[in-house]
Enzyme design. Structure first.
Site, PDB file in Angstrom:
ATOM      1  CG  ASP A  83      30.120  24.215  40.930  1.00 30.07           C
ATOM      2  OD1 ASP A  83      29.429  25.043  40.309  1.00 30.07           O
ATOM      3  OD2 ASP A  83      30.654  23.227  40.409  1.00 30.07           O
ATOM      4  CG  ASP A  85      27.700  22.514  46.579  1.00 30.35           C
ATOM      5  OD1 ASP A  85      27.142  23.290  45.771  1.00 30.35           O
ATOM      6  OD2 ASP A  85      28.161  21.409  46.263  1.00 30.35           O
ATOM      7  CG  ASP A 149      31.897  11.683  47.893  1.00 27.11           C
ATOM      8  OD1 ASP A 149      32.392  12.536  48.663  1.00 27.11           O
ATOM      9  OD2 ASP A 149      31.711  11.901  46.682  1.00 27.11           O
TER      10      ASP A 149
END
Length: 286
Positions: A83, A85, A149
């Protein structure tokens, strides 16, 4: 801290680009390191062409746009990300007007999804550290990084200039193959218990080790997973199976006492002496 976005200066002794900002007292201070293509050596053939085109169009319109998160981590490990982003200072409404295939999603925090055949690319606006009534409070890149995170997921890559912006020594953590929490350990797993699962998933897929304090905190706060809904647990399990490293990740989940909250029957089976080898062999085939 007020940041001058235009100041980039070469620090000759270290041969690094440094991003500077201005402190409340007016003193110029270093806030990030910039790694060039000579440092990171990212293979551009691993890049998603549509993700690059999105950043090109945003920057051509005067906005900042970066590939972020796990994609940057994987590129630095010479792996093709699943992916891509993107983070930008363009607001969701403006992004939607610029791209015909864009859709704004979310109520708690608005994101933009770009739809392509067999994939979607998520574009988010830089978030502020402060929270509004609906969490849609936007900020600068140096604010946005503090909402992430783990340090290995908090690097920003500009595919046009081919440099990586690092505010939190995420580069060093990747070089040292270490997983470190960016959010204080006293609050991060209470805010979102699923971060414990993600930490072990990153460890299983990369071979990186958790910092000692991070490992202790996961064991300490493991019971927080009781608060997670079955649907969210199922979602995380499906993500783990899709990684191709499910055996390694399930072993870590068992070791850190998280599997009992996700798959109690499997946890019971694996906890029996002598059954582990057969069961993990089965998991590898998933």
């Amino acid at each position: 801290m007020i940041v001058d976005q235009k100041i980039l200066k070469i620090q000759a002794r270290l041969n690094l680009l440094i991003r500077y900002g201005t402190s409340p007292s007016g003193k110029r201070v270093a806030i990030a390191r910039i790694y060039t293509k000579d440092d990171h050596k990212i293979d551009k053939s691993l890049m998603d062409k549509d993700a690059v085109k999105i950043t090109e169009k945003l920057t051509a319109s005067g906005y900042d746009a970066y590939i972020v998160g796990g994609a940057v981590r994987d590129l630095l490990l010479n792996k093709k990300p699943k992916d891509f982003d993107i983070s930008t200072n363009a607001l969701p409404g403006r992004i939607k007007k610029m791209f015909w295939n864009a859709r704004i999603i979310g109520r708690r925090f608005r994101l933009v999804h770009m739809y392509y055949p067999n994939k979607l690319i998520e574009v988010s606006t830089f978030r502020s550290e402060s929270k509004g009534n609906d969490n849609n409070v936007y900020g600068q890149i140096e604010d946005d990084v503090k909402r992430r995170d783990f340090t290995i997921n908090a690097l920003y890559y500009d595919p046009q200039k081919e440099y990586i912006v690092d505010f939190i020594d995420g580069w060093k953590d990747i070089q040292h193959r270490k997983i470190r929490s960016l959010i204080p350990l006293s609050t991060t797993f209470i805010e979102d218990p699923v971060r414990m699962i993600r930490a072990l998933k990153y460890s299983g897929t990369t071979g990186f080790t958790l910092t000692f304090k991070l490992g202790l905190s996961i064991k300490k706060y493991s019971t927080e997973l009781k608060r997670c809904s079955p649907s969210r647990m199922t979602e995380e399990i499906m993500k783990i199976i899709a990684t191709g490293y499910s055996a390694q990740i399930f072993q870590l989940l068992l070791k850190f006492n998280l599997l009992r909250f996700m798959l109690p029957e499997i946890n019971s089976l694996l906890s029996r002496k002598g059954d582990n080898e057969h069961t993990f062999s089965f998991i590898k085939d998933l």
